[in-house]
Design an enzyme around this catalytic site. Structure first.
Site, mmCIF file in Angstrom:
data_model
loop_
_atom_site.group_PDB
_atom_site.id
_atom_site.type_symbol
_atom_site.label_atom_id
_atom_site.label_comp_id
_atom_site.label_asym_id
_atom_site.label_seq_id
_atom_site.Cartn_x
_atom_site.Cartn_y
_atom_site.Cartn_z
ATOM 1 N N GLU A 78 0.830 -1.214 0.000
ATOM 2 C CA GLU A 78 0.000 0.000 0.000
ATOM 3 C C GLU A 78 0.862 1.260 0.000
ATOM 4 O O GLU A 78 1.678 1.454 0.910
ATOM 5 C CB GLU A 78 -0.907 -0.015 1.249
ATOM 6 C CG GLU A 78 -1.895 1.132 1.277
ATOM 7 C CD GLU A 78 -2.840 1.076 2.478
ATOM 8 O OE1 GLU A 78 -3.153 -0.026 2.974
ATOM 9 O OE2 GLU A 78 -3.264 2.152 2.922
ATOM 10 N N LYS A 251 -6.965 -0.927 12.089
ATOM 11 C CA LYS A 251 -6.378 -1.410 10.828
ATOM 12 C C LYS A 251 -5.166 -0.542 10.478
ATOM 13 O O LYS A 251 -4.138 -1.037 10.026
ATOM 14 C CB LYS A 251 -7.424 -1.357 9.706
ATOM 15 C CG LYS A 251 -7.003 -1.988 8.407
ATOM 16 C CD LYS A 251 -6.278 -1.062 7.456
ATOM 17 C CE LYS A 251 -5.932 -1.755 6.143
ATOM 18 N NZ LYS A 251 -5.170 -0.886 5.232
ATOM 19 N N ASP A 267 5.307 -13.849 11.660
ATOM 20 C CA ASP A 267 3.918 -14.255 11.445
ATOM 21 C C ASP A 267 2.974 -13.085 11.767
ATOM 22 O O ASP A 267 2.550 -12.897 12.906
ATOM 23 C CB ASP A 267 3.645 -15.466 12.364
ATOM 24 C CG ASP A 267 2.256 -16.023 12.197
ATOM 25 O OD1 ASP A 267 1.415 -15.361 11.551
ATOM 26 O OD2 ASP A 267 2.010 -17.121 12.721
ATOM 27 N N HIS A 364 -2.687 10.105 -1.353
ATOM 28 C CA HIS A 364 -2.933 8.732 -1.755
ATOM 29 C C HIS A 364 -3.108 8.642 -3.280
ATOM 30 O O HIS A 364 -2.564 7.758 -3.928
ATOM 31 C CB HIS A 364 -4.213 8.263 -1.065
ATOM 32 C CG HIS A 364 -4.275 6.794 -0.881
ATOM 33 N ND1 HIS A 364 -3.569 6.149 0.107
ATOM 34 C CD2 HIS A 364 -4.918 5.844 -1.565
ATOM 35 C CE1 HIS A 364 -3.799 4.862 0.022
ATOM 36 N NE2 HIS A 364 -4.604 4.652 -1.002
HETATM 37 C C1 MEV Z 1 -5.687 2.951 5.391
HETATM 38 O O1 MEV Z 1 -4.943 1.795 5.029
HETATM 39 C C2 MEV Z 1 -5.632 3.182 6.888
HETATM 40 C C3 MEV Z 1 -6.514 4.324 7.401
HETATM 41 O O2 MEV Z 1 -7.853 4.111 6.955
HETATM 42 C C4 MEV Z 1 -6.442 4.280 8.915
HETATM 43 C C5 MEV Z 1 -7.431 5.196 9.622
HETATM 44 O O3 MEV Z 1 -8.473 5.540 9.061
HETATM 45 O O4 MEV Z 1 -7.143 5.556 10.782
HETATM 46 C C6 MEV Z 1 -6.076 5.652 6.861
#
Ligand code: MEV
Length: 413
Positions: A78, A251, A267, A364
């Site tokens: 990413e 995430k 892992d 992005h």
């Molecule tokens: C994208 O990979 C991760 C984000 O969505 C994390 C977040 O929203 O805090 C930018």
């Protein structure tokens, strides 16, 4: 060693490599591995192999953790993650960097015992034989026994008509899965004899509530501005009260942690399971916390279970993973966990900062456009030209990239 490398992202790849060589004291052999080496051992690592994947590995800069600087290898598909992580570390660096601490490497293995004639009596019998069982388990790891670690206690849980036996093990610098599973399988016959029952599953748990890492950082309030500080705290409260947001919040933390785990061939699925289960113990919550100090700085912290090892594991089979460990320059699993938790905090802070300010799409989309230009076949200076044209036109697509490349043949770019 200073990880605050000016304009690292603008350098040619060979200049980056030379800087890493110098800062990490790499030798010619290391450089050969870095430059081209294909990890032949990877062919034998898993079953039914027919090819190898290559993933990019970048360096997160600016990290200062517990007073030492680190270059942090990260492998991820990413775009923006490494840039954001380095940027997060920069805001923390102004105020001295990260402070982190990891507990001892205490893990749990589980044995499921069923068909037990008398459950309460079985538990008493096991407790009476506890030392013998622990000694037996510890014959499976001479290294841990020598370090006065290994299996240290037994606990129980009764579910329906079963006993779940928890073997508590201090695995020191190992990730722990192998040694714990070996111990469990070895003692299960003895457990059957003592209880008169049968054993079903014998497996370590990936939830490590007793192997926790804490990291803390002060993010400079002047550089951020008061409004952004407040908005980041607001965003964290949003995550505390909305599971949809908390999932994305966490995430983002794992974006950073997984990328380091992948670069060092650890892992990452184990760590994913661990972190998300821990986040959900009292209802799913964000793993980080933010507050404002009296000087207007943003105080960020993370509390996360981290079960990583520096001995054993797949790292040893891959020369590239070993090289990345050398660049990372950590000595033991606690230090490794401290780095991972700090990366998670930096990554989360950077995401929240961008989201609370300009949003993440602008940066992005630029990187996205770059990937599209490359996949359409652009090379060298044409990549930037195609990216800039697509951004100016607000038309980022594979077909437009192809058109621009074809147009270039007619001298249009
Ligand atoms: C994208 O990979 C991760 C984000 O969505 C994390 C977040 O929203 O805090 C930018």
């Amino acid at each position: 060693m200073n990880s605050d490398i000016h304009n690292f992202h603008r350098m040619e790849i060979n200049d980056r490599r030379n800087i890493i060589k110098e800062l990490s004291n790499l030798n010619e052999n290391d450089m050969n591995i870095m430059n081209n080496y294909v990890d032949e051992n990877s062919f034998d690592m898993i079953e039914n192999v027919y090819t190898l994947m290559s993933l990019p590995v970048g360096i997160a800069t600016n990290f200062r953790i517990n007073g030492s600087d680190y270059l942090i290898p990260m492998s991820i598909e990413e775009p923006s993650v490494i840039a954001a992580c380095s940027n997060g570390a920069k805001y923390a660096r102004i105020c001295g960097g990260f402070t982190a601490y990891s507990t001892e490497s205490i893990m749990r293995g589980e044995i499921e015992i069923y068909n037990i004639p008398d459950i309460e009596l079985a538990i008493i019998k096991i407790m009476k034989e506890k030392n013998k069982i622990l000694e037996m388990a510890n014959t499976r790891s001479k290294t841990l026994s020598r370090l006065n670690a290994g299996a240290i206690n037994i606990e129980f849980k009764i579910i329906n008509n079963e006993i779940i036996l928890y073997l508590i093990v201090n695995v020191k610098d190992a990730m722990g899965a192998n040694v714990i599973n070996t111990m469990l399988e070895y003692i299960s016959g003895c457990i059957e004899n003592i209880t008169g029952g049968k054993t079903n599953l014998r497996i370590m748990s990936n939830l490590t509530t007793e192997r926790i890492t804490y990291a803390y950082a002060k993010f400079d309030g002047n550089a951020l501005g008061e409004e952004i500080v407040d908005r980041i705290i607001m965003a964290n409260n949003f995550a505390k009260n909305d599971i949809y947001r908390a999932t994305t919040h966490n995430k983002g933390i794992m974006n950073g942690i997984d990328a380091v785990l992948l670069a060092t061939l650890n892992d990452f699925r184990a760590e994913e399971a661990n972190a998300h289960a821990y986040a959900s113990i009292n209802g799913y919550k964000p793993l980080t916390e933010y507050a404002k100090d009296n000087d207007g700085n943003l105080i960020g912290s993370i509390r996360i279970p981290v079960a990583v090892g520096t001995v054993g594991g797949a790292t040893k089979t891959s020369k590239k993973a070993q090289l990345n460990m050398k660049i990372l320059g950590i000595r033991d699993s606690n230090e490794f966990a401290n780095v991972l938790a700090s990366v998670g905090l930096a990554q989360n802070f950077a995401a929240l900062r961008a989201l609370a300010d300009e949003g993440i799409q602008k940066g992005h989309m630029k990187l996205h456009a770059r990937n599209i230009a490359i996949s359409a076949g652009a090379t060298g200076s044409k990549i930037d030209k195609i990216v800039n044209t697509m951004l100016d036109e607000n038309n980022i697509s594979y077909s437009r990239a192809i058109e621009l490349l074809n147009g270039d043949k007619n001298g249009k770019l």
